[in-house]
Design a protein around this motif. Structure first.
Motif, PDB file in Angstrom:
ATOM      1  N   SER A  25       0.979  -1.011  -0.001  1.00 45.97           N
ATOM      2  CA  SER A  25      -0.065   0.052  -0.140  1.00 45.97           C
ATOM      3  C   SER A  25       0.864   1.176   0.129  1.00 45.97           C
ATOM      4  O   SER A  25       0.832   2.166  -0.890  1.00 45.97           O
ATOM      5  CB  SER A  25      -0.688   0.062   1.348  1.00 45.97           C
ATOM      6  N   HIS A  29       1.076   3.785  -3.082  1.00 44.41           N
ATOM      7  CA  HIS A  29       0.594   5.012  -3.046  1.00 44.41           C
ATOM      8  C   HIS A  29       1.694   6.208  -3.422  1.00 44.41           C
ATOM      9  O   HIS A  29       1.510   7.080  -3.934  1.00 44.41           O
ATOM     10  CB  HIS A  29       0.219   5.189  -1.365  1.00 44.41           C
ATOM     11  N   PRO A  34      -2.731   2.536  -8.267  1.00 40.85           N
ATOM     12  CA  PRO A  34      -4.099   1.887  -7.528  1.00 40.85           C
ATOM     13  C   PRO A  34      -3.572   0.344  -7.048  1.00 40.85           C
ATOM     14  O   PRO A  34      -2.906  -0.483  -7.763  1.00 40.85           O
ATOM     15  CB  PRO A  34      -5.211   1.890  -8.289  1.00 40.85           C
ATOM     16  N   TYR A  36      -5.163  -3.202  -5.616  1.00 41.44           N
ATOM     17  CA  TYR A  36      -6.345  -3.800  -5.437  1.00 41.44           C
ATOM     18  C   TYR A  36      -5.980  -5.246  -4.622  1.00 41.44           C
ATOM     19  O   TYR A  36      -4.899  -6.012  -4.835  1.00 41.44           O
ATOM     20  CB  TYR A  36      -6.983  -4.316  -6.723  1.00 41.44           C
ATOM     21  N   ARG A  50      -9.888  -2.149   3.203  1.00 39.32           N
ATOM     22  CA  ARG A  50     -10.408  -0.787   2.635  1.00 39.32           C
ATOM     23  C   ARG A  50      -9.328   0.241   2.882  1.00 39.32           C
ATOM     24  O   ARG A  50      -9.492   1.184   2.348  1.00 39.32           O
ATOM     25  CB  ARG A  50     -12.136  -0.557   3.241  1.00 39.32           C
ATOM     26  N   ASP A  54      -7.240   0.067  -3.028  1.00 36.95           N
ATOM     27  CA  ASP A  54      -8.192   0.954  -3.723  1.00 36.95           C
ATOM     28  C   ASP A  54      -9.406   0.260  -4.002  1.00 36.95           C
ATOM     29  O   ASP A  54     -10.318   0.825  -4.346  1.00 36.95           O
ATOM     30  CB  ASP A  54      -7.462   1.482  -4.815  1.00 36.95           C
TER      31      ASP A  54
END
Length: 107
Positions: A25, A29, A34, A36, A50, A54
């Motif tokens: 993540s 970022h 993104p 998933y 969540r 993304d």
């Protein structure tokens, strides 16, 4: 560059290791890509997913008996969708409250 990254657990239906997800993540970022989740999503781990990803690709958790390849279970689908939307609305509510406080401070 990549249009997006999908991170999965070790096998179908297995959750993603949370430490690996946190590292992925941060990296995604930083790169503006993104991230998933590709496996292991359940209502129980939805808050962490969540927060760090993304989007979520859900399969086995929505099938009868939680088994890959089994028919979809409509009750599981509805429950997951409701939980997912609830997490989004809670996040949106918190964001709206923060923005209102900031606006009041500026006024």
């Amino acid at each position: 560059g990549a249009d997006g990254i999908i991170i999965t657990g070790s096998t179908t239906g297995r959750p993603v290791d949370l430490q690996q997800l946190e590292r992925a993540s941060r990296a995604c970022h930083h790169q503006g890509v993104p991230l998933y989740i590709g496996s292991g999503a359940t209502i129980a781990n939805l808050p962490d997913l969540r927060r760090l990803a993304d989007g979520i690709i859900v399969g086995s958790a929505l099938r009868k008996g939680g088994k890959a390849g089994a028919p979809l279970d409509s009750k599981s689908c509805r429950s997951f969708a409701k939980a997912f939307r609830a997490k989004l609305s809670v996040k949106a509510d918190k964001t709206a409250k923060i923005l209102k406080v900031r606006a009041k401070r500026k006024a």
